[in-house]
Write an enzyme that holds these catalytic residues in place. Structure first.
Site, PDB file in Angstrom:
ATOM      1  N   HIS A   1       0.217  -1.183  -0.122  1.00 17.57           N
ATOM      2  CA  HIS A   1      -0.347   0.229  -0.350  1.00 17.57           C
ATOM      3  C   HIS A   1       1.032   0.980   0.162  1.00 17.57           C
ATOM      4  O   HIS A   1       0.387   2.528  -0.447  1.00 17.57           O
ATOM      5  CB  HIS A   1      -0.356   0.477   1.176  1.00 17.57           C
ATOM      6  CG  HIS A   1      -0.071   0.006   2.517  1.00 17.57           C
ATOM      7  ND1 HIS A   1       0.247  -0.869   3.365  1.00 17.57           N
ATOM      8  CD2 HIS A   1       0.901   1.338   2.968  1.00 17.57           C
ATOM      9  CE1 HIS A   1       0.550  -0.302   4.293  1.00 17.57           C
ATOM     10  NE2 HIS A   1       0.354   1.229   4.571  1.00 17.57           N
TER      11      HIS A   1
ATOM     12  N   SER B   1       4.870   2.309   7.622  1.00 19.75           N
ATOM     13  CA  SER B   1       4.202   1.111   7.562  1.00 19.75           C
ATOM     14  C   SER B   1       5.815   1.230   6.349  1.00 19.75           C
ATOM     15  O   SER B   1       5.862   1.723   5.690  1.00 19.75           O
ATOM     16  CB  SER B   1       2.642   1.210   6.262  1.00 19.75           C
ATOM     17  OG  SER B   1       1.857   1.899   6.864  1.00 19.75           O
TER      18      SER B   1
ATOM     19  N   GLY C   1       3.596   6.211   7.877  1.00 21.77           N
ATOM     20  CA  GLY C   1       4.534   6.367   7.809  1.00 21.77           C
ATOM     21  C   GLY C   1       5.032   5.476   8.325  1.00 21.77           C
ATOM     22  O   GLY C   1       6.763   5.176   7.793  1.00 21.77           O
TER      23      GLY C   1
ATOM     24  N   THR D   1       3.135  -2.389   9.433  1.00 30.74           N
ATOM     25  CA  THR D   1       2.031  -2.670   8.458  1.00 30.74           C
ATOM     26  C   THR D   1       0.721  -2.090   8.522  1.00 30.74           C
ATOM     27  O   THR D   1       0.167  -1.414   8.232  1.00 30.74           O
ATOM     28  CB  THR D   1       1.848  -4.002   7.955  1.00 30.74           C
ATOM     29  OG1 THR D   1       2.830  -4.890   7.861  1.00 30.74           O
ATOM     30  CG2 THR D   1       0.478  -3.661   7.112  1.00 30.74           C
TER      31      THR D   1
ATOM     32  N   ASP E   1      -0.164  -7.831   0.735  1.00 28.16           N
ATOM     33  CA  ASP E   1       0.095  -5.496   1.141  1.00 28.16           C
ATOM     34  C   ASP E   1       2.267  -5.800   1.716  1.00 28.16           C
ATOM     35  O   ASP E   1       2.433  -5.683   2.665  1.00 28.16           O
ATOM     36  CB  ASP E   1      -0.502  -5.956   2.067  1.00 28.16           C
ATOM     37  CG  ASP E   1      -0.360  -4.331   2.299  1.00 28.16           C
ATOM     38  OD1 ASP E   1       0.726  -4.072   1.928  1.00 28.16           O
ATOM     39  OD2 ASP E   1      -0.593  -3.200   3.921  1.00 28.16           O
TER      40      ASP E   1
END
Length: 497
Positions: free
Chosen positions: A138, A243, A241, A259, A168
């Protein structure tokens, strides 16, 4: 009893402090000898709330004793790992639509709507000295350009090696003259609830930040982050941020990719989720092997959750495991004797709590190996060894791009095979013609078609081959009636175009 011992300890401590330096040195030397339990041992036992032989604490896990231990710091661990955590900047050009688009009068005076640049910010982890980076899908979704900034201030344009929306996860590649610092990938299955962890990333774009916490839970599922329902939960602060950033253990190993968070305000409230490192390792290996998508081992069986009602009907004490819903008789599972109605209880001697756990365990295994399944079949437990194979390609895997004046123009379609279904995140037992890809600036994109949509019927004609759909898409008509299957649901649409 405890008061008496505490009094003796206090007297001994005062005597040791008041003693001359030579005496204190002698006491220290005596304490270093493997003699009877000394002052520190007694204090440690008391801090544990037990007495010597009744202590149940392991040798590696105890209450800190002494000022030196209380002043321990994570700084050496951060210095070791932080250089391998990078910032990821993804940018894309978004199409801006106007209600007056196509109107000659308004376009004459106001001009056409101009595309607008959009950007997203995240983190990534270097896992190979050659410049291989793991981040979240993402973070780089639909990006036209992905740039990476390393901890030492250098900036690189990266190449996307592999990405998977269902997991993801994404793998990027940057290049330089010298090897990059890396974080070794650890074994996430060795984690226990209560273990200390650090989260390193770039929250809110303020710069690299490190937060500490513990593993709050393991094998979390149904959190709505991705189709992969197997996450590590931590209370280490994770914010927007973070992630794609690193979750590391006290050995300096990567145990997860940060995540998502659970939050009503958008900030951290102590509930964060990370993808386990064993999945990250398998995904990174697939990218380094040059695969165009993440291949999962194929056994020719589909599964569903064991509900309390199903568990009761099968005589199970609790709803656990994965229920076999369908089996390809010619596949590895069918040949090994697995049947619909069986319940998989464990995989390679590791208990299977549900279908999410089974999917995760299967995805981390290597194609070409064998796996041992413990199953409940007709009230009896059995064990079977099933080969893990590559999903069959199918006889008709050709992809066809649709043209003409139809809502499907710009869509790339193909006939489903187990391998294609796996690539699109669909059940491997599905049949039909599916959308493989969509041209972003096409009628198909405007009408909302998505990869993975299965076209069942168009203008009264059943769609069983890609050639049939291509022929119908060339029809000279303004009225379109079609049926599409998406995510197990049937969508019917009638429109004039």
């Amino acid at each position: 009893m405890h008061l008496k011992r505490l009094f003796l300890i206090a007297v001994c401590a005062l005597a040791a402090v008041a003693a001359p330096p030579a005496v204190r040195q002698a006491l220290a030397e005596d304490a270093a000898k493997p003699a009877d339990p000394g002052l520190s041992d007694v204090l440690t036992d008391l801090l544990h709330g037990v007495e010597g032989q009744n202590s149940t604490s392991g040798p590696d896990k105890r209450v800190p004793f002494g000022r030196e231990e209380v002043q321990l710091s994570f700084a050496p661990l951060v210095k070791q790992t932080a250089p391998a955590v990078v910032n990821v900047y993804a940018s894309q050009t978004a199409k801006v639509t106007s209600p007056f688009e196509g109107d000659p009068f308004f376009e004459e005076f106001f001009g056409r709507a101009q595309p607008r640049a959009q950007s997203s910010l995240g983190s990534g982890v270097l896992v190979d000295p050659s410049g291989v980076i793991v981040t979240n899908y993402h973070v780089i979704k639909d990006a036209d350009e992905v740039k990476v900034a390393t901890a030492d201030g250098r900036e690189f344009t990266s190449k996307v090696m592999l990405k998977d929306e269902t997991l993801d996860l994404a793998v990027l590649k940057i290049s330089a003259d010298k090897p990059f610092p890396v974080i070794a990938i650890g074994d996430s299955d060795a984690l226990e609830v209560g273990d200390l962890v650090l989260a390193i990333g770039n929250p809110f774009g303020v710069g690299q930040t490190t937060t500490s916490g513990i593993v709050s839970a393991l094998a979390r599922s149904h959190i709505g982050v991705s189709d992969s329902g197997y996450f590590i939960q931590t209370d280490a602060a994770i914010n927007p941020g973070n992630s794609g950033g690193a979750l590391i253990n006290m050995g300096g190993q990567l145990v997860g990719i940060n995540t998502a968070i659970y939050s009503r305000s958008g900030g951290s409230i102590g509930i964060g989720f990370a993808i386990p490192s064993n999945m990250v390792r398998a995904f990174a290996d697939a990218a380094k092997a040059g695969l165009d998508f993440f291949e999962r081992p194929y056994i020719g069986a589909e599964f569903e959750a064991v509900t309390p009602q199903i568990a009761e009907s099968l005589g199970m004490e609790k709803p656990t495991g994965a229920l076999v819903s369908s089996v390809d008789a010619t596949g590895p599972a069918g040949k090994a004797g697995l049947k619909p109605g069986d319940v998989v209880l464990s995989l390679n001697n590791t208990p299977v709590e549900g279908i999410e756990a089974l999917d995760y365990r299967m995805a981390t295994l290597s194609i070409g190996s064998k796996a041992t399944f413990a199953v409940l079949s007709k009230g009896k437990q059995a064990t079977m060894e099933i080969p893990l194979e590559r999903a069959p390609e199918g006889a008709k895997a050709a992809e066809v791009t649709l043209h003409g004046r139809s809502p499907f123009a710009g869509a790339k379609v193909a006939e489903l095979s187990p391998r294609l279904a796996q690539r699109l995140g669909l059940r491997t037992d599905l049949k039909g013609v599916t959308v493989v890809d969509i041209n972003r600036d096409s009628p198909a994109a405007d009408f909302g078609f998505q990869p993975g949509d299965i076209v069942r019927e168009v203008n009264g004609t059943s769609i069983d081959t890609a050639a049939t759909l291509a022929q119908i898409a060339q029809q000279d008509t303004r009225w379109w009636r079609f049926t599409v299957e998406r995510g197990g649901q049937t969508l019917r649409q009638v429109l004039r175009y």
